[in-house]
Scaffold this motif. Structure first.
Motif, short mmCIF file in Angstrom:
data_model
loop_
_atom_site.label_atom_id
_atom_site.label_comp_id
_atom_site.label_asym_id
_atom_site.label_seq_id
_atom_site.Cartn_x
_atom_site.Cartn_y
_atom_site.Cartn_z
N PRO A 1 -5.51 -6.18 0.51
CA PRO A 1 -6.20 -5.12 1.60
C PRO A 1 -5.47 -3.80 1.85
O PRO A 1 -6.11 -3.00 2.14
N GLU A 2 -4.21 -3.97 1.68
CA GLU A 2 -3.37 -2.62 1.95
C GLU A 2 -3.89 -1.86 0.70
O GLU A 2 -4.19 -0.43 0.89
N ILE A 3 -3.92 -2.32 -0.69
CA ILE A 3 -4.13 -1.44 -1.86
C ILE A 3 -5.78 -0.90 -1.57
O ILE A 3 -6.05 0.13 -1.81
N GLN A 4 -6.61 -1.72 -1.12
CA GLN A 4 -7.85 -1.58 -1.05
C GLN A 4 -7.94 -0.21 0.10
O GLN A 4 -9.00 0.67 -0.12
N ALA A 5 -7.29 -0.29 1.03
CA ALA A 5 -7.20 0.93 2.09
C ALA A 5 -6.72 2.14 1.27
O ALA A 5 -7.30 3.35 1.59
N VAL A 6 -5.80 2.01 0.40
CA VAL A 6 -5.23 3.30 -0.24
C VAL A 6 -6.38 3.87 -1.13
O VAL A 6 -6.53 5.02 -1.20
N GLY B 1 0.75 -1.25 0.13
CA GLY B 1 -0.22 0.18 0.03
C GLY B 1 0.65 1.29 -0.15
O GLY B 1 0.27 2.31 -0.74
N ALA B 2 1.90 1.29 0.80
CA ALA B 2 2.72 2.47 1.06
C ALA B 2 3.18 2.80 -0.60
O ALA B 2 3.50 4.06 -0.81
N ALA B 3 3.63 1.96 -1.33
CA ALA B 3 4.32 2.19 -2.67
C ALA B 3 3.15 2.92 -3.60
O ALA B 3 3.56 3.78 -4.47
N LEU B 4 2.14 2.18 -3.37
CA LEU B 4 1.10 2.85 -4.19
C LEU B 4 0.65 4.21 -3.76
O LEU B 4 0.42 5.13 -4.63
#
Lengths: 490, 490
Positions: free
Chosen positions: B250-255, B214-217
């Motif tokens: 899940p991290e991508i979804q959050a972003v 997620g952070a990279a996105l």
């Protein structure tokens, strides 16, 4: 299913197909099922345990076939034909039995190499110049799914060639314009939609038999240049869907001599197959295709005896395709690959993987031979001439445009009534509505510059003169009924 | 060919296919023909007269099969598997025997309706939320040719949705950016090439097992916003080609909660099929797919027992497809059509016509049943665990990343030598070169963030533990030879 169960099920499938064709003319042409007919006949989920194949095959006959429209029925005269031949079925069967994704030469050499060879056979059959032959290593051909995909691929190549021209750079995508005509198949608008590019549909005139003329093209190019728009491609048609119109390629060629930045794609999805017969080549402007087309497409799966899908696309410069579609990094490109010693067909189409379509084309060309292939096309043209002669002798039906190869466009037009266009259109719509519900033939409508017409397209391999005469009788009977009902109502 | 000749040729084709599978493991896996092998074996043009089919079929065995790589061979461990099942062959045979272009409901109702039903069966099998089911009438699924085509369709829909957002309008196409990662299949770059859009490949790290975090996105989105670029889509992968990496959905979804303008396409071309087994669903982030994906693709023609081509694409909102791809003029659109009472699949893909692919998917799901389908997937995973255990016990081979389902990525890494990356890569390239020419197995290479690796992908239906153990022995033997040669040379 083990090997012996497959042998049994395979024989049964072959027998089923034999029965299907032996009895095809006894079926209604179109399905009469209503929307939503199928779901109630099936479970809502896959079964937990596997089922016996005999039950699955029986369900094909029980629930699926009633919902099929039989495009190979000898009385199918709608849209354009969709080919099926036993040779084509067998080619697809062998190909599907040992499937591979065919994305480059090494992942199954035979797939790439047969496509290269057979596309050259097809090019020769149609009279295409050696510039388009794979063997010459500059242009070449490949099998795509449909004419829409072929046109989309050509449009991507045209766009990239245009954007790379020093004279056109820098261009914004929003400035680009794709030219089609009002008679071009939906593939033109679709290519524009998919790529997010403007499409301009040039008007054509009834007195030009709905064909694009050079003057209209030149005027459009001048208008767009003045407005800052950048036409980069023309999709011209040899044999339009509505009426079989053939855009005036010699005039187009002359205009585009002054506009080398405009890519000429010739879409001959239906009529191009007829180029196998030398007597059609002048009318279909083969010389101009050979001299001026950057890309050319025809569908063997329409009139050309090869089972769907088999759209043949040729380009004059294969590098225009690979420059646009190759995503191999530069350090992996080879002189070998660019020169065509090894072709990687993934760079000739939109996807990565592809079916082994050349096998069915090879089987058909060998099974029929060039002579047999031409005989099939000539039979369609001859049957259409018969239909045209019957129309010419009719007292209430009349041609809208001259018959084109195996396509005739006509309407109900009682000669001794003075009906305006609106009245004639209303009358013809009710006439067509009667034809559309007939179980014994399939036929479609069109509108040509505001005139409602009926289309009659011949090309199924099993259609004989008797089927054409029977169809004409049905059409005449429904025309008389429609006219009588209309006259009693007004 | 008449009906009785077809019966005979059809039986012979079925027998040929039976023999092919009965003897498949006795063949070399890959073809050893050289570029250009085929043309000298064939005439340069189609024959003038038709040939007897027995001669044509014999040539298939004589000139074509030697040029095939046998993707269904039990020792095929290259790329990803390409499925073939007898049920799939039969489904394709029935479909190709009565071909029709299937472009709308009425041109063959059964084709559209079976696709609607069977895509829902497939969605349930994989655990997809009802939001994606056709029966619910909002989202839905359709069969495409390949994952590349599925991704391209999703990208067109994403672009149009983005451009129509009041918050994003007006945007220039040149500003749009499609996000992929460095591990995304070529379908991402290809979609960008075809559509003329910028593609940004986000970096992934070995310590994240090559998955997007997620952070990279989030960082990329911020950078691009600051630079005036407009990211409109992310293609995330569940099971990358190189190593089976699963992007952190899940991290991508959050972003993406903060970026509803970005379309999330989940490409699970290979691994998505494994969702049929509930025990894989957490690792493959099914919940996040169900909650956040705008579109989802997996290929039944890879690991899923359905013969090529059978790429399943689901979308959360079917109107996003038809808004982007429908070229029906507005006055022909109906509430009926938009609500899905009647679906016209021409508006769900790039072309107009399409094959009747749902028949083979239906045959496979019924013939195997859900239990049989899961058993096939579990067999592949179990065989890969066996391979992984053999690797773990090896003194010279080592895993590069943890095994993923039925894919293992490893390299030659003798533990008692202190080799730098360049040396290890050189050693592994020579090791792989030895494997690549073996006739008794097929295997492919990859590079992960600069590390040269060997890929071992299981999934052919006929692969057994004996084939895996034999392959491991061959690999070990070639590793020892490569190491010995390398040591004698340095």
């Amino acid at each position: 299913m083990d090997i012996e169960q497959f042998r049994k099920a395979g024989y049964a499938a072959i027998d089923h197909i034999c029965d299907y064709y032996a009895n095809l003319d006894k079926r209604p042409v179109s399905s009469s099922v209503k929307p939503g007919y199928l779901a109630p006949l099936l479970p809502t989920a896959a079964p937990e345990e596997g089922e016996d194949f005999a039950a699955i095959a029986a369900d094909y006959g029980r629930v699926i076939e009633q919902g099929l429209t039989h495009w190979q029925h000898p009385s199918f005269f709608a849209y354009f034909p969709t080919a099926a031949s036993f040779e084509g079925i067998l080619g697809d069967l062998y190909a599907t039995a040992a499937p591979n994704p065919g994305f480059n030469w090494s992942c199954s050499p035979a797939c790439t190499e047969l496509e290269g060879v057979v596309m050259d056979w097809a090019a020769q059959l149609l009279g295409l110049d050696t510039a388009f032959h794979n063997a010459a290593g500059v242009g070449g051909g490949a099998l795509q799914t449909t004419a829409s995909e072929s046109a989309l691929i050509a449009t991507v190549a045209a766009r990239e060639r245009f954007l790379a021209l020093p004279t056109q750079s820098p261009s914004k995508l929003e400035e680009l314009v794709l030219y089609v005509t009002t008679q071009t198949h939906s593939l033109g608008l679709k290519a524009g939609r998919v790529l997010g590019l403007q499409v301009r549909a040039l008007e054509v005139r009834a007195e030009d038999k709905y064909a694009l003329r050079g003057a209209a093209l030149r005027q459009a190019l001048e208008e767009d240049a003045a407005a800052g728009r950048r036409p980069f491609m023309l999709i011209a048609t040899v044999g339009t869907t509505s009426s079989g119109a053939v855009d005036n390629l010699p005039e187009i060629q002359a205009v585009l001599k002054d506009h080398p930045e405009v890519w000429l794609h010739v879409d001959a999805a239906w009529a191009g197959i007829a180029l196998c017969c030398p007597e059609t080549r002048d009318a279909l402007f083969l010389d101009a295709i050979n001299a001026a087309a950057d890309s050319f497409c025809t569908n063997f799966h329409k009139w050309g005896l090869v089972n769907f899908d088999a759209s043949t696309l040729w380009v004059r410069d294969r590098k225009s395709l690979t420059d646009a579609l190759d995503i191999t990094p530069p350090f992996l490109r080879t002189a070998h690959g660019d020169a065509g010693t090894v072709v990687d067909y993934r760079n000739w189409h939109l996807a990565l993987g592809r079916r082994f379509r050349s096998l069915k084309l090879w089987f058909v060309l060998r099974g029929f031979g060039a002579a047999g292939f031409r005989a099939h096309i000539r039979q369609g043209i001859a049957l259409n001439a018969t239909f045209g002669a019957l129309l010419a002798a009719s007292d209430i039906l009349t041609l809208v445009t001259p018959p084109a190869l195996a396509l005739t466009v006509f309407r109900l037009a009682p000669p001794d009534r003075d009906l305006d266009l609106a009245a004639l259109n209303t009358l013809n719509a009710s006439f067509f509505a009667r034809l559309a519900v007939r179980p014994d033939l399939a036929i479609t409508q069109t509108v040509l510059n505001g005139v409602f017409c009926v289309r009659f397209a011949i090309g199924a391999a099993r259609t004989t003169e008797a089927h054409v005469r029977a169809a004409f009788d049905v059409i005449t009977e429904e025309a008389r009924t429609a006219l009588a009902l209309w006259e009693s109502a007004v």
